[in-house]
Design a protein around this motif. Structure first.
Motif, PDB file in Angstrom:
ATOM      1  N   THR A   1      -3.530 -16.063 -13.789  1.00  0.00           N
ATOM      2  CA  THR A   1      -4.574 -16.959 -13.282  1.00  0.00           C
ATOM      3  C   THR A   1      -5.947 -16.603 -13.837  1.00  0.00           C
ATOM      4  O   THR A   1      -6.897 -17.370 -13.685  1.00  0.00           O
ATOM      5  N   GLY A   2      -6.052 -15.406 -14.444  1.00  0.00           N
ATOM      6  CA  GLY A   2      -7.353 -14.968 -14.971  1.00  0.00           C
ATOM      7  C   GLY A   2      -8.215 -14.300 -13.929  1.00  0.00           C
ATOM      8  O   GLY A   2      -9.347 -13.887 -14.201  1.00  0.00           O
ATOM      9  N   ASN A   3      -7.701 -14.173 -12.714  1.00  0.00           N
ATOM     10  CA  ASN A   3      -8.457 -13.515 -11.638  1.00  0.00           C
ATOM     11  C   ASN A   3      -7.644 -12.327 -11.137  1.00  0.00           C
ATOM     12  O   ASN A   3      -6.769 -12.468 -10.303  1.00  0.00           O
ATOM     13  N   ALA A   4      -7.911 -11.149 -11.690  1.00  0.00           N
ATOM     14  CA  ALA A   4      -7.172  -9.939 -11.302  1.00  0.00           C
ATOM     15  C   ALA A   4      -8.151  -8.817 -10.984  1.00  0.00           C
ATOM     16  O   ALA A   4      -8.072  -7.716 -11.538  1.00  0.00           O
ATOM     17  N   ASP A   5      -9.080  -9.121 -10.056  1.00  0.00           N
ATOM     18  CA  ASP A   5     -10.041  -8.093  -9.639  1.00  0.00           C
ATOM     19  C   ASP A   5      -9.313  -6.976  -8.904  1.00  0.00           C
ATOM     20  O   ASP A   5      -8.217  -7.194  -8.350  1.00  0.00           O
ATOM     21  N   PRO A   6      -9.888  -5.754  -8.859  1.00  0.00           N
ATOM     22  CA  PRO A   6      -9.251  -4.646  -8.135  1.00  0.00           C
ATOM     23  C   PRO A   6      -8.902  -5.046  -6.699  1.00  0.00           C
ATOM     24  O   PRO A   6      -9.740  -5.611  -5.988  1.00  0.00           O
ATOM     25  N   SER A   7      -7.690  -4.785  -6.300  1.00  0.00           N
ATOM     26  CA  SER A   7      -7.236  -5.168  -4.958  1.00  0.00           C
ATOM     27  C   SER A   7      -7.504  -4.048  -3.960  1.00  0.00           C
ATOM     28  O   SER A   7      -7.795  -2.906  -4.335  1.00  0.00           O
ATOM     29  N   ALA A   8      -7.360  -4.399  -2.668  1.00  0.00           N
ATOM     30  CA  ALA A   8      -7.651  -3.426  -1.608  1.00  0.00           C
ATOM     31  C   ALA A   8      -6.688  -2.250  -1.656  1.00  0.00           C
ATOM     32  O   ALA A   8      -7.086  -1.098  -1.416  1.00  0.00           O
ATOM     33  N   ASP A   9      -5.408  -2.486  -2.002  1.00  0.00           N
ATOM     34  CA  ASP A   9      -4.454  -1.381  -2.031  1.00  0.00           C
ATOM     35  C   ASP A   9      -4.746  -0.426  -3.189  1.00  0.00           C
ATOM     36  O   ASP A   9      -4.534   0.786  -3.084  1.00  0.00           O
ATOM     37  N   GLU A  10      -5.286  -0.948  -4.299  1.00  0.00           N
ATOM     38  CA  GLU A  10      -5.670  -0.086  -5.411  1.00  0.00           C
ATOM     39  C   GLU A  10      -6.844   0.811  -5.015  1.00  0.00           C
ATOM     40  O   GLU A  10      -6.902   1.991  -5.379  1.00  0.00           O
ATOM     41  N   GLN A  11      -7.770   0.241  -4.251  1.00  0.00           N
ATOM     42  CA  GLN A  11      -8.921   1.016  -3.789  1.00  0.00           C
ATOM     43  C   GLN A  11      -8.487   2.125  -2.832  1.00  0.00           C
ATOM     44  O   GLN A  11      -9.028   3.236  -2.862  1.00  0.00           O
ATOM     45  N   VAL A  12      -7.468   1.823  -1.989  1.00  0.00           N
ATOM     46  CA  VAL A  12      -6.958   2.841  -1.072  1.00  0.00           C
ATOM     47  C   VAL A  12      -6.301   3.973  -1.847  1.00  0.00           C
ATOM     48  O   VAL A  12      -6.520   5.160  -1.561  1.00  0.00           O
ATOM     49  N   LEU A  13      -5.477   3.646  -2.840  1.00  0.00           N
ATOM     50  CA  LEU A  13      -4.831   4.682  -3.657  1.00  0.00           C
ATOM     51  C   LEU A  13      -5.861   5.569  -4.333  1.00  0.00           C
ATOM     52  O   LEU A  13      -5.723   6.790  -4.386  1.00  0.00           O
ATOM     53  N   ALA A  14      -6.951   4.955  -4.824  1.00  0.00           N
ATOM     54  CA  ALA A  14      -8.000   5.728  -5.492  1.00  0.00           C
ATOM     55  C   ALA A  14      -8.737   6.620  -4.510  1.00  0.00           C
ATOM     56  O   ALA A  14      -9.221   7.704  -4.870  1.00  0.00           O
ATOM     57  N   ALA A  15      -8.813   6.196  -3.229  1.00  0.00           N
ATOM     58  CA  ALA A  15      -9.570   6.961  -2.221  1.00  0.00           C
ATOM     59  C   ALA A  15      -8.909   8.292  -1.874  1.00  0.00           C
ATOM     60  O   ALA A  15      -9.565   9.207  -1.385  1.00  0.00           O
ATOM     61  N   PHE A  16      -7.599   8.407  -2.113  1.00  0.00           N
ATOM     62  CA  PHE A  16      -6.907   9.658  -1.788  1.00  0.00           C
ATOM     63  C   PHE A  16      -7.377  10.809  -2.662  1.00  0.00           C
ATOM     64  O   PHE A  16      -7.564  11.928  -2.173  1.00  0.00           O
ATOM     65  N   ALA A  17      -7.585  10.550  -3.938  1.00  0.00           N
ATOM     66  CA  ALA A  17      -8.050  11.581  -4.884  1.00  0.00           C
ATOM     67  C   ALA A  17      -7.224  12.868  -4.764  1.00  0.00           C
ATOM     68  O   ALA A  17      -7.768  13.966  -4.812  1.00  0.00           O
ATOM     69  N   GLY A  18      -5.909  12.719  -4.550  1.00  0.00           N
ATOM     70  CA  GLY A  18      -5.017  13.876  -4.505  1.00  0.00           C
ATOM     71  C   GLY A  18      -5.080  14.677  -3.232  1.00  0.00           C
ATOM     72  O   GLY A  18      -4.549  15.792  -3.172  1.00  0.00           O
ATOM     73  N   GLU A  19      -5.719  14.162  -2.156  1.00  0.00           N
ATOM     74  CA  GLU A  19      -5.862  14.913  -0.904  1.00  0.00           C
ATOM     75  C   GLU A  19      -5.305  14.117   0.273  1.00  0.00           C
ATOM     76  O   GLU A  19      -5.167  12.904   0.208  1.00  0.00           O
ATOM     77  N   GLU A  20      -4.990  14.834   1.353  1.00  0.00           N
ATOM     78  CA  GLU A  20      -4.619  14.164   2.595  1.00  0.00           C
ATOM     79  C   GLU A  20      -5.864  13.533   3.213  1.00  0.00           C
ATOM     80  O   GLU A  20      -6.964  14.070   3.095  1.00  0.00           O
ATOM     81  N   LYS A  21      -5.683  12.396   3.879  1.00  0.00           N
ATOM     82  CA  LYS A  21      -6.815  11.699   4.494  1.00  0.00           C
ATOM     83  C   LYS A  21      -6.433  11.209   5.886  1.00  0.00           C
ATOM     84  O   LYS A  21      -5.268  10.892   6.153  1.00  0.00           O
ATOM     85  N   THR A  22      -7.430  11.153   6.757  1.00  0.00           N
ATOM     86  CA  THR A  22      -7.234  10.481   8.032  1.00  0.00           C
ATOM     87  C   THR A  22      -7.531   9.003   7.826  1.00  0.00           C
ATOM     88  O   THR A  22      -8.079   8.599   6.790  1.00  0.00           O
ATOM     89  N   PHE A  23      -7.206   8.192   8.818  1.00  0.00           N
ATOM     90  CA  PHE A  23      -7.445   6.752   8.679  1.00  0.00           C
ATOM     91  C   PHE A  23      -8.937   6.461   8.536  1.00  0.00           C
ATOM     92  O   PHE A  23      -9.349   5.613   7.749  1.00  0.00           O
ATOM     93  N   ASP A  24      -9.760   7.173   9.304  1.00  0.00           N
ATOM     94  CA  ASP A  24     -11.209   6.959   9.221  1.00  0.00           C
ATOM     95  C   ASP A  24     -11.739   7.351   7.848  1.00  0.00           C
ATOM     96  O   ASP A  24     -12.640   6.698   7.312  1.00  0.00           O
ATOM     97  N   GLU A  25     -11.191   8.409   7.286  1.00  0.00           N
ATOM     98  CA  GLU A  25     -11.636   8.851   5.965  1.00  0.00           C
ATOM     99  C   GLU A  25     -11.273   7.845   4.884  1.00  0.00           C
ATOM    100  O   GLU A  25     -12.005   7.685   3.902  1.00  0.00           O
ATOM    101  N   LEU A  26     -10.147   7.158   5.067  1.00  0.00           N
ATOM    102  CA  LEU A  26      -9.766   6.133   4.094  1.00  0.00           C
ATOM    103  C   LEU A  26     -10.663   4.910   4.192  1.00  0.00           C
ATOM    104  O   LEU A  26     -10.956   4.263   3.192  1.00  0.00           O
ATOM    105  N   GLY A  27     -11.098   4.596   5.421  1.00  0.00           N
ATOM    106  CA  GLY A  27     -11.955   3.434   5.617  1.00  0.00           C
ATOM    107  C   GLY A  27     -11.300   2.154   5.147  1.00  0.00           C
ATOM    108  O   GLY A  27     -11.950   1.295   4.540  1.00  0.00           O
ATOM    109  N   ALA A  28      -9.975   2.008   5.411  1.00  0.00           N
ATOM    110  CA  ALA A  28      -9.226   0.868   4.883  1.00  0.00           C
ATOM    111  C   ALA A  28      -8.726  -0.029   6.001  1.00  0.00           C
ATOM    112  O   ALA A  28      -8.711   0.346   7.173  1.00  0.00           O
ATOM    113  N   ASP A  29      -8.322  -1.232   5.598  1.00  0.00           N
ATOM    114  CA  ASP A  29      -7.701  -2.161   6.534  1.00  0.00           C
ATOM    115  C   ASP A  29      -6.310  -1.644   6.897  1.00  0.00           C
ATOM    116  O   ASP A  29      -5.562  -1.209   6.023  1.00  0.00           O
ATOM    117  N   LYS A  30      -5.960  -1.706   8.182  1.00  0.00           N
ATOM    118  CA  LYS A  30      -4.693  -1.147   8.634  1.00  0.00           C
ATOM    119  C   LYS A  30      -3.496  -1.838   7.968  1.00  0.00           C
ATOM    120  O   LYS A  30      -2.498  -1.206   7.630  1.00  0.00           O
TER     121      LYS A  30
END
Length: 492
Positions: A127-156
């Motif tokens: 479609t030509g519209n492939a902006d970074p998705s929310a799940d990609e942002q969540v994966l990037a937020a881990f940065a190889g560490e354990e996180k709590t839900f608040d630390e992820l700041g993501a949609d449940k």
């Protein structure tokens, strides 16, 4: 004051420790009270019941990447890898040549769901519209560490989708804090003395009189003791053993046999026509293996089926197939065992029985299962009559505890006359429990059996349901430890 609470030494030690700590984690409390952490926590819960302490528990959800999630966090999700590789419509076959077919299957659905591509006439159209998705942002937020839900700041919902995709693993971290209540503070302020307590008196204490100066742990006679269940045989097995014992006491011999039988012994030897509905797939478990036919009986059974052999019977009047007779099945009844036993032992008197499992393609419901136990029996001797059969079965049911037994006419391909035994049960009325009859000459003659044979096949599981008061047959086979513990061994 502490005596009114009947505190144990451990509870007193925990209260004294809390006086200095005010509130503490289990490890801090155990260290201060100089006891094991498990013992300290147990004492804290007992104090909580007496409102002298409070145990606060907080649960924190911890999220971490799985191995697959770590890989996709570095390389990109499957849908990202594919959408970045195409700029114009491409077929599924082309994608499967460039990427792992399994990855393509996963990625296609997610590209459509995210609006990155559509499928038109078997072609993947970006479609030509492939902006970074929310799940990609969540994966990037881990940065190889354990996180709590608040630390992820993501949609449940986004996090749950990643968990379903097995890219993120969720665990729980439980933290406890023990706090001294106002009542506990008052009790500690009034003074607590830790004394050694004894759980039971010994003969040495009695002889020396030392027991007079000892402090014994209070015993509450009103406390309901923990139930203790003795070891016992499974209720169903007890009934099977009872049935076995009845027939052994009546002079019968128990026989055993293989679960896999040829169609010859399971059907043909019992004069069941080869086009009988019982042989169809919906009733029988057919196997790919075959067995050799017994040469000494093959021709006689063939002749009996086709034209009645040397008897006055006309048989079934159809061509008998050796190929069908050779095919193996899971036995649909244990009659296959008793008829073979009779063929091997044609001289009277014979009194034999078996209690074993049979197999049929049944739909599982409260009264049917694909596997079930059957009680099979035969009596072969000179001058045996139909009345002997009724008397034998009546005796068995009487010994099983059923006062009223009756028989009504029935039909089976291999017995004539045939009956269905019934017993009377309060609240249910007359209940049918199997089939019985005298083997037809079409069954006995080809096998060289010259005397009357009384035969029966009784439903063991149905009988067990009546004796145990069950409404669902499946309960006999469930691993319900509570039912097994509480089932009665003896019913008066």
């Amino acid at each position: 004051m502490s005596s009114q609470y009947n505190l144990t030494p451990n509870e007193k030690k925990v209260l004294i420790a809390l006086e200095d700590l005010s509130d503490a984690s289990p490890s801090e409390l155990a260290e201060k009270a100089e006891m094991k952490m498990e013992t300290a926590i147990q004492a804290a819960f007992l104090l909580e019941e007496k409102e002298l302490a409070q145990v606060e528990e907080t649960v924190t959800e911890i999220f971490e990447l799985t191995n697959e999630g770590t890989k996709y966090a570095a390389e990109g999700l499957p849908e990202r890898q594919i959408i970045n590789a195409i700029s114009e419509p491409v077929s599924m076959d082309e994608l499967k040549e460039k990427f792992n077919p399994a990855v393509v299957g996963i990625a296609t659905g997610w590209m459509r769901r995210k609006g990155w591509a559509s499928i038109e006439k078997g072609m993947i159209v970006p479609t030509g519209n492939a902006d970074p998705s929310a799940d990609e942002q969540v994966l990037a937020a881990f940065a190889g560490e354990e996180k709590t839900f608040d630390e992820l700041g993501a949609d449940k919902n986004v996090v749950n989708d990643l968990i379903k995709r097995k890219l993120v693993l969720k665990s729980e971290d439980k933290q406890r804090k023990i706090i001294l209540t106002s009542k506990g503070m008052e009790l500690v302020a009034a003074g607590i003395v830790v004394e050694e307590e004894f759980a039971q008196i010994t003969s040495e204490m009695l002889k020396s009189g030392e027991w007079k100066n000892k402090k014994f742990r209070p015993y509450n006679i009103h406390t309901t003791p923990k139930p203790i269940y003795g070891a016992k045989i499974h209720p169903y097995q007890r009934l099977i053993d009872e049935m076995r014992r009845i027939f052994l006491d009546m002079g019968f011999t128990e026989i055993k046999g293989e679960a896999i039988q040829s169609s010859f012994w399971n059907f043909d030897s019992l004069f069941q026509p080869q086009d009988h509905p019982a042989r169809e797939m919906q009733d029988t478990f057919h196997l790919s293996s075959t067995s050799e036919l017994p040469e000494e009986y093959r021709d006689n059974v063939c002749a009996m089926h086709e034209h009645g052999g040397e008897t006055e019977s006309t048989g079934w009047g159809s061509k008998w197939s050796e190929e069908i007779a050779c095919k193996n099945v899971l036995r649909t009844h244990t009659t296959a065992l008793t008829i073979k036993y009779l063929a091997d032992n044609p001289e009277p008197p014979i009194k034999a029985f078996s209690i074993d499992r049979a197999y049929r393609r049944e739909t599982i419901d409260p009264t049917h299962t694909p596997e079930f136990e059957q009680l099979e029996g035969v009596v072969m001797d000179k001058d045996m009559s139909f009345s002997n059969l009724l008397g034998c079965l009546s005796e068995f049911y009487h010994r099983m505890g059923f006062e009223d037994v009756r028989f009504r006419p029935g039909y089976f391909p291999y017995t004539e006359p045939s009956v269905e035994p019934e017993v009377y049960v309060d609240g249910l009325g007359w209940v049918e429990l199997g089939g019985a009859g005298v083997f037809r000459k079409e069954v006995t003659h080809p096998l060289g059996i010259k005397y009357p044979v009384l035969a029966w096949g009784l439903g063991v599981s149905r009988l067990a349901m009546l004796k145990l008061g069950l409404k669902d047959l499946r309960q006999l086979y469930h691993s319900d430890i509570d039912w097994l513990r509480k089932s009665e061994i003896c019913q008066l």
